[in-house]
Design a protein around this motif. Structure first.
Motif, PDB file in Angstrom:
ATOM      1  N   VAL A  67       0.793  -1.270  -0.019  1.00 32.95           N
ATOM      2  CA  VAL A  67      -0.040  -0.084   0.047  1.00 32.95           C
ATOM      3  C   VAL A  67       0.732   1.209   0.148  1.00 32.95           C
ATOM      4  CG1 VAL A  67      -1.440   1.484   1.348  1.00 32.95           C
ATOM      5  CG2 VAL A  67      -1.781  -1.050   1.097  1.00 32.95           C
ATOM      6  N   ILE A  68       0.560   2.105  -0.911  1.00 31.94           N
ATOM      7  CA  ILE A  68       1.140   3.306  -0.814  1.00 31.94           C
ATOM      8  C   ILE A  68       0.003   4.515  -0.311  1.00 31.94           C
ATOM      9  CG2 ILE A  68       2.260   5.297  -2.345  1.00 31.94           C
ATOM     10  CD1 ILE A  68       3.744   3.176  -3.958  1.00 31.94           C
ATOM     11  N   SER A  69       0.310   5.410   0.490  1.00 32.56           N
ATOM     12  CA  SER A  69      -0.591   6.033   1.168  1.00 32.56           C
ATOM     13  C   SER A  69       0.069   7.717   1.144  1.00 32.56           C
ATOM     14  CB  SER A  69      -1.090   5.986   2.763  1.00 32.56           C
ATOM     15  OG  SER A  69      -2.093   6.554   3.083  1.00 32.56           O
ATOM     16  N   PRO A  70      -0.064   8.487  -0.077  1.00 36.06           N
ATOM     17  CA  PRO A  70       0.193   9.982  -0.272  1.00 36.06           C
ATOM     18  C   PRO A  70      -0.508  10.935   0.409  1.00 36.06           C
ATOM     19  CG  PRO A  70      -0.995   9.211  -1.976  1.00 36.06           C
ATOM     20  CD  PRO A  70      -1.009   8.094  -1.296  1.00 36.06           C
ATOM     21  N   ARG A 121      -1.587  11.917  -9.296  1.00 36.57           N
ATOM     22  CA  ARG A 121      -0.169  12.919  -9.539  1.00 36.57           C
ATOM     23  C   ARG A 121       0.985  11.493  -9.552  1.00 36.57           C
ATOM     24  NH1 ARG A 121       0.378  18.157  -6.352  1.00 36.57           N
ATOM     25  NH2 ARG A 121       1.946  18.428  -7.748  1.00 36.57           N
ATOM     26  N   VAL A 122       0.853  10.767  -8.618  1.00 30.91           N
ATOM     27  CA  VAL A 122       2.005   9.942  -8.188  1.00 30.91           C
ATOM     28  C   VAL A 122       1.828   8.737  -9.517  1.00 30.91           C
ATOM     29  CG1 VAL A 122       2.462   8.024  -6.891  1.00 30.91           C
ATOM     30  CG2 VAL A 122       1.920  10.148  -5.828  1.00 30.91           C
ATOM     31  N   ARG A 123       0.506   8.263  -9.879  1.00 38.00           N
ATOM     32  CA  ARG A 123       0.342   7.318 -10.784  1.00 38.00           C
ATOM     33  C   ARG A 123       0.999   7.643 -12.091  1.00 38.00           C
ATOM     34  NH1 ARG A 123      -4.680   5.977 -12.362  1.00 38.00           N
ATOM     35  NH2 ARG A 123      -4.112   3.816 -12.560  1.00 38.00           N
ATOM     36  N   LYS A 124       0.928   9.159 -12.615  1.00 38.30           N
ATOM     37  CA  LYS A 124       1.155   9.764 -13.943  1.00 38.30           C
ATOM     38  C   LYS A 124       2.646   9.518 -13.794  1.00 38.30           C
ATOM     39  CE  LYS A 124      -2.395  12.772 -14.330  1.00 38.30           C
ATOM     40  NZ  LYS A 124      -2.950  14.120 -14.913  1.00 38.30           N
ATOM     41  N   ARG A 125       3.582   9.492 -12.604  1.00 40.77           N
ATOM     42  CA  ARG A 125       4.867   9.416 -12.812  1.00 40.77           C
ATOM     43  C   ARG A 125       5.472   7.922 -12.735  1.00 40.77           C
ATOM     44  NH1 ARG A 125       7.002  14.643  -9.747  1.00 40.77           N
ATOM     45  NH2 ARG A 125       4.906  15.842  -9.900  1.00 40.77           N
ATOM     46  N   MET A 126       4.637   6.904 -12.567  1.00 38.06           N
ATOM     47  CA  MET A 126       4.906   5.608 -12.767  1.00 38.06           C
ATOM     48  C   MET A 126       5.644   5.197 -14.099  1.00 38.06           C
ATOM     49  SD  MET A 126       2.237   3.695 -10.455  1.00 38.06           S
ATOM     50  CE  MET A 126       2.757   1.913 -10.886  1.00 38.06           C
TER      51      MET A 126
END
Length: 253
Positions: A67-70, A121-126
């Motif tokens: 799990v990633i929790s930003p 925003r995080v997913r776009k950088r993956m």
């Protein structure tokens, strides 16, 4: 206690505490702040009450997941800067590393208003499989506990996202811009698992996440030992608090 820097804020805080029967804070740093402000009564230091929640016992799922929790930049004073941009990229790199090992990535936010937009925003950088990095909606504490139970690791930033994961028996790695999160990890004997967002070493973060993932059983037992110890601490404080209620009721009559 991280932001108590104004005259009025300090004054209101001291007046409230001086009217209290018991003052309990969750770390020595908070006690030090109160003493510097001029508070002269006894300050008890005890674990955060969230450690007393039930939720322990989650076992790793098959297939494995993490799990990633930003956290939203709006969660603390100031404007978004390069360190926060660096943080978002770091979370994407963590997701890519986990996926490369066949570990499913799930995004789960403990704060349900501010934080969910950060997931996109995080997913776009993956660079990995974005479609397989799913966002899990949660609305209650129980939802969050269920979502993180059994994960190999939770990589997050909010203090209670980390505490609730541990209550569920899940190992954690924290990235935070505020003192209280790093202090909590130091108090647990896990200072090496908490990173300062403002000076984040991504290579070291990735190594720490990998270390936790590589030793799921030992890290889970480490987490469970800490939560049980803190729960025992809280039992005593709750008993003291409960003992005040009859006395207050008698005074009211």
């Amino acid at each position: 206690m991280d932001e108590l820097s104004t005259f009025l804020g300090a004054r209101f805080c001291l007046r409230t505490l001086n009217a209290a029967e018991i003052c309990v804070v969750r770390d020595p740093g908070s006690r030090d702040v109160l003493e510097r402000l001029g508070y002269r009564r006894i300050v008890d230091v005890c674990a955060d009450p969230a450690f007393h929640l039930s939720g322990e016992g989650g076992m790793p799922d098959n297939p494995p997941f993490a799990v990633i929790s930003p956290i939203s930049r709006r969660a603390w004073p100031g404007t978004e800067d390069e360190s926060y941009d660096h943080y978002l990229t770091a979370l994407a790199l963590v997701a890519d590393q986990l996926q490369s090992q066949g570990i499913e990535v799930r995004y789960v936010c403990s704060q349900t208003k501010m934080d969910p937009p950060v997931v996109a925003r995080v997913r776009k950088r993956m660079k990995g499989d974005i479609d397989r990095a799913i966002a899990v909606d949660v609305n209650t504490v129980d939802d969050y506990l269920a979502a993180v139970a059994g994960a190999r690791v939770v990589v997050g930033s909010r203090l209670h996202a980390m505490i609730l994961a541990m209550v569920a028996g899940t190992p954690v790695v924290a990235i935070s811009a505020v003192r209280k999160v790093r202090q909590q990890f130091a108090d647990m004997g896990m200072a090496e698992l908490a990173f300062d967002m403002r000076v984040l070493d991504v290579a070291q973060l990735l190594r720490r996440v990998q270390d936790v993932v590589n030793e799921p059983d030992s890290n889970r037992q480490r987490v469970l030992a800490v939560t049980r110890e803190f729960r025992a601490q809280l039992d005593g404080r709750f008993d003291r608090l409960a003992a005040l209620i009859p006395a207050r009721a008698a005074m009211a009559r």
